[in-house]
Design a protein around this motif. Sequence first.
Motif, short mmCIF file in Angstrom:
data_model
loop_
_atom_site.label_atom_id
_atom_site.label_comp_id
_atom_site.label_asym_id
_atom_site.label_seq_id
_atom_site.Cartn_x
_atom_site.Cartn_y
_atom_site.Cartn_z
N UNK B 39 -2.08 13.08 -9.39
CA UNK B 39 -3.14 12.61 -8.50
C UNK B 39 -3.49 13.66 -7.47
N UNK B 69 -9.29 9.11 5.28
CA UNK B 69 -8.00 8.44 5.11
C UNK B 69 -7.87 7.98 3.67
N UNK B 70 -6.83 8.35 3.06
CA UNK B 70 -6.72 8.12 1.62
C UNK B 70 -6.56 6.66 1.27
N UNK B 71 -7.05 6.30 0.12
CA UNK B 71 -7.03 4.89 -0.23
C UNK B 71 -6.22 4.63 -1.47
N UNK B 72 -5.56 3.51 -1.46
CA UNK B 72 -4.78 3.12 -2.61
C UNK B 72 -5.65 2.28 -3.50
N UNK B 73 -5.04 1.62 -4.39
CA UNK B 73 -5.78 0.68 -5.22
C UNK B 73 -5.82 -0.66 -4.53
N UNK B 74 -6.96 -1.12 -4.10
CA UNK B 74 -6.98 -2.47 -3.55
C UNK B 74 -6.49 -3.48 -4.56
N UNK B 75 -7.39 -4.21 -5.22
CA UNK B 75 -6.84 -5.20 -6.12
C UNK B 75 -7.44 -5.22 -7.51
N UNK B 95 -6.22 -2.59 -11.77
CA UNK B 95 -6.38 -2.05 -10.43
C UNK B 95 -7.67 -1.28 -10.37
N UNK B 96 -8.37 -1.48 -9.30
CA UNK B 96 -9.71 -0.91 -9.21
C UNK B 96 -9.81 -0.04 -7.97
N UNK B 97 -10.32 1.13 -8.17
CA UNK B 97 -10.57 1.98 -7.02
C UNK B 97 -12.07 2.18 -6.89
N UNK B 98 -12.58 1.83 -5.72
CA UNK B 98 -14.03 1.84 -5.55
C UNK B 98 -14.61 3.23 -5.70
N UNK B 99 -13.94 4.22 -5.15
CA UNK B 99 -14.48 5.57 -5.28
C UNK B 99 -14.52 5.97 -6.74
N UNK B 100 -13.47 5.61 -7.45
CA UNK B 100 -13.42 5.94 -8.86
C UNK B 100 -14.52 5.23 -9.62
#
Lengths: 198, 198
Positions: B39, B69-75, B95-100
């Motif tokens: 990552x 600020x780095x983000x994890x996977x919300x939900x 798991x969904x990452x919005x930026x992704x």
Amino acid sequence: MTQPPTHGGSRPNSGRKKGSNAYGETTKAIRVPESLIPSIKALLNQRKQQFEQFTQQHNTVFLPKPQPPQIPLPLFIGKVAAGFPSPADDYIEKNLDLNELLVQKPAATFFVQAQGESMLGAGIHPNDILVVDRSIEPADGKVVIAALNGELTVKRLSKTTEGVWYLKAENPQFPDILLNDGLELVIWGVVTNVIHNL
Amino acid sequence: MTQPPTHGGSRPNSGRKKGSNAYGETTKAIRVPESLIPSIKALLNQRKQQFEQFTQQHNTVFLPKPQPPQIPLPLFIGKVAAGFPSPADDYIEKNLDLNELLVQKPAATFFVQAQGESMLGAGIHPNDILVVDRSIEPADGKVVIAALNGELTVKRLSKTTEGVWYLKAENPQFPDILLNDGLELVIWGVVTNVIHNL
DNA sequence: CACCTTGAAAACCGTACACATTTCAAGAAA
DNA sequence: TTTCTTGAAATGTGTACGGTTTTCAAGGTG
């Protein structure tokens, strides 16, 4: 006059155990640009917390799954309409992170994909991704995700002047749903944002 | 029979310049868990590309600003309508990452805040955040960000059956704009997503 | 005078190493 | 037998260090 020690001593198989750090796995030193360090530190903290949670819940160490590909800052916000800065100027106003913008409380947020056209009036189209915050109190006028007799729907939570609650569809072709006793209703959370794919 | 060297030699102020690495800034070694290395490597690569782009476009180095600020996977994503999994089951599907999800090419993506109601029909409301990808080819039917005589607008790029290009507003109260010679048009990018705030 | 050659200077970068932390079990103590 | 004390073993961790890369300008060359 110190007598020779008789405790402890040389012995194999003693020593610190592998994976006894905060992550439960071995680490490696890598070199990174300084401006990314706070981000990465945040990432590491998160990982630590994840590991803690998993070891509390399951006694067998449940390794925190595949990690999410990490994201940097895309770009910026400008104003759209009149008065746009000249092309020679500094366009970049602000760095924006989508997760930061849309997810206030990561632990209480989830996503749902919308189906059907009952909420077109609220800007919710079929297949849109809805950002749902479970920590927001459902209230009159909020758009909510609700389980109605076991089936999930998106509707606006409303109250009539007589004080009767109902779920309002934002599309004249769909009926509102009065919340009488025959219904089993569980509200899952309040929709904060809609992500629409063009 | 080697004569003593007469070139080069001791001299102050020679030597490599600061910030002459791929990031344009100094680096530091930090220790990270091994599972996060891919990552972070991806993050670093992206940073490098960003820096390249910025130094190409503006001669003055526009440093990529404070880091996000780095983000994890919300939900997660579930299905909304019928057939929802039972409460006891494993709700979390993915798991969904919005930026992704929303940013395919970070180096070519930026955001713009919409103003006005000329694109309501396309689901674009005032103050919505638009995700714009500069790497997508503008084509008939795409919603684009365009600078028209220096003013930014959002419209759908369209072509008449006679082959004449025009910018179509998705709201009957707003006129379409024929692209004749009197107009100076620059297309900034193609809108891929709309983020609507309820 | 313009261009090329060249070695020292200065910053970059991976990782080895010194130091810190944790764990184990042998013995002593209770 | 159980509990406590203790030193070595074994792994974790920050960073200093050697080797590499890049840049500069003095001096030579044409």
